[in-house]
Enzyme design. Structure first.
Site, mmCIF file in Angstrom:
data_model
loop_
_atom_site.group_PDB
_atom_site.id
_atom_site.type_symbol
_atom_site.label_atom_id
_atom_site.label_comp_id
_atom_site.label_asym_id
_atom_site.label_seq_id
_atom_site.Cartn_x
_atom_site.Cartn_y
_atom_site.Cartn_z
ATOM 1 N N ASP A 1 3.752 -4.457 4.102
ATOM 2 C CA ASP A 1 5.179 -4.754 4.229
ATOM 3 C C ASP A 1 5.395 -6.143 4.808
ATOM 4 O O ASP A 1 6.332 -6.845 4.435
ATOM 5 C CB ASP A 1 5.896 -3.687 5.061
ATOM 6 N N HIS B 1 0.835 -1.198 0.000
ATOM 7 C CA HIS B 1 0.000 0.000 0.000
ATOM 8 C C HIS B 1 0.871 1.250 0.000
ATOM 9 O O HIS B 1 2.040 1.228 0.372
ATOM 10 C CB HIS B 1 -0.931 0.012 1.211
#
Length: 499
Positions: A386, A88
């Site tokens: 992540d 994102h």
């Protein structure tokens, strides 16, 4: 048991710094003696790793020109499919620092506010039509756009939206304009989109899609939910993976507590704000500080006064505090690679996604000459975090690629080499010879890292065939990647005893 993993540390790769050996300076010899002194050429060490410079890279400022090697291949090769995972875009912090004001960031999109983008206004308008799309039930309640004048925790910012509009435009040039991967009349089956249940991943995916397929037909779009941040689907049950992660987290804790400079920095920061050191450390201050840094905001100051251990009025956290924490993260990344525990966790965490990608690529490769092959998902998008991408990179052997920055992208490309005219071609296909003309490229943030992967670093890239064989990737995912955990399959690796 939930397999969603929250890793509080943002980790950045620490490059090893080695001394460069010096060679004696060659002196011209003359027939006679010479008393002329020749000063040796001095070789200096490369500059030490700079945590602040590396943090600028992590921010991924959208005003920088986008470059990348996606879509490049030898002449006459045909692109069959692309499988993309994105992190994102830029987001508001997940944590707040005690006794400080939250960063003043507006999360309502406006083409009049920087950073902007030429297609931002049309993107906002297009999202108003999202009711025409098809959504997994639990995604229906998520907003299609960031919508708070004061950002909420973890909310995608306008910077994050623009980052992915740019990503989409860049890959549109690479795959649509150059290779016509998806034609104007693309079928719903040819596009696969999945996201976790967070608004920031959903919105990042939609921003990317609008850049990639401007004004796409909502009625042809289906967005699927991945309930796990590991994108493990129906293969999430893996006790050994959880035990490896527990061991890795204990190693991280020992490394942090042994870092005296880090501990003294936390003490100083806590004193500055007038809070207990333990409370400050638990708030993971680097997350909020990173937001201040990437948005060019002053670091936070104490917003309250206390009677005991009171901070000075206007006492603020500093760039030096931030640099120490980032330096420790770089050190931890180096130790993590040497310890090997995270790599074991990563192999088991990443396998389900890699296995689904390998299966898709094999199915497309087998059916590339048939009508059925043309109805496969030739472009798949996974909008992730992540903690999704980091283990994927590690499992592929790309631990030196760096911790995933905001709006990072990881691409798997499937290529078909020129067909060999052979009357026995149909027979060869039945015997599995179809695989001989199928190849894979792996790119991270536009850089071709195929020959750095664990499955292709031994391939002779200067051979007659310059790309990495797809067979290498299939063998790696289905067997070879488990060598590090002394197993031959995912199920065996997941259920064996971890010491």
């Amino acid at each position: 048991m939930s397999v969603s993993v929250r890793i509080n540390q943002l980790t950045v790769i620490l490059l090893s710094v080695h001394l460069i050996p010096t060679n004696p300076v060659a002196e011209q010899r003359s027939l006679g003696k010479s008393r002329k002194r020749v000063n040796p050429v001095l070789h200096t060490d490369p500059p030490a790793p700079d945590p602040i410079r590396d943090t600028h890279k992590h921010c991924n400022y959208p005003n920088l020109t986008e470059h990348g090697w996606e879509g490049h291949s030898p002449a006459d090769y045909r692109l069959l499919s692309v499988h993309l995972m994105i992190r994102h875009g830029d987001r508001f912090p997940l944590y707040s620092i005690p006794k400080t004001k939250k960063p003043a960031i507006d999360c309502i999109l406006s083409e009049k506010r920087k950073p902007s983008h030429p297609i931002l206004a049309s993107f906002i308008s297009h999202m108003a039509l999202s009711g025409r799309g098809h959504w997994d039930t639990s995604l229906g309640s998520l907003p299609r756009l960031p919508n708070h004048s004061t950002c909420e925790m973890g909310e995608l910012t306008q910077t994050g939206v623009v980052q992915h509009l740019k990503n989409g435009e860049h890959l549109r040039q690479a795959y649509i304009k150059r290779h016509n991967l998806l034609t104007a009349d693309w079928s719903p089956r040819q596009l696969w989109v999945e996201t976790t249940g967070k608004s920031r991943t959903l919105q990042s995916g939609l921003a990317f899609l609008f850049g990639f397929l401007p004004h796409f037909d909502w009625s042809r779009l289906t967005v699927k939910l991945q309930w796990s941040t590991l994108f493990c689907g129906s293969s999430c049950e893996c006790p050994a993976r959880n035990r490896y992660l527990d061991q890795e987290q204990r190693r991280q804790y020992r490394q942090r507590t042994a870092d005296t400079e880090l501990e003294s920095t936390y003490v100083a920061m806590a004193k500055t704000l007038g809070v207990a050191t333990k409370k400050l450390r638990a708030a993971n201050p680097v997350d909020a500080l990173l937001c201040h840094f990437c948005h060019g905001l002053p670091f936070p100051c104490s917003s309250t006064q206390t009677t005991s251990n009171a901070p000075d009025e206007g006492a603020c956290l500093t760039l030096q505090h931030f640099a120490v924490i980032r330096r420790q993260q770089k050190n931890d990344e180096l130790e993590r690679r040497e310890a090997g525990l995270y790599r074991r966790y990563a192999v088991l965490a990443a396998h389900p996604y890699l296995n689904r990608t390998a299966t898709r690529m094999e199915r497309i490769a087998r059916g590339s000459q048939t009508r059925k092959g043309k109805e496969e998902a030739v472009f798949s998008l996974a909008s992730a975090h992540d903690v999704t991408m980091a283990p994927l990179l590690s499992a592929l052997g790309l631990e030196g690629a760096g911790f995933p920055k905001f709006a990072a992208r990881l691409v798997f490309e499937l290529w078909n080499s020129p067909e060999v005219k052979d009357k026995d071609r149909k027979t060869d296909r039945k015997r599995g010879k179809w695989l001989e003309n199928m190849f894979i490229r792996v790119l991270y943030n536009g850089e071709d890292l195929t020959f750095d992967t664990a499955f292709c670093r031994d391939h002779n890239r200067h051979s007659a065939q310059p790309l990495c064989p797809l067979g290498n990737f299939l063998s790696f995912v289905r067997n070879d990647m488990f060598n590090i955990v002394n197993a031959t399959s995912y199920q065996q690796a997941c259920h064996q005893i971890v010491l």
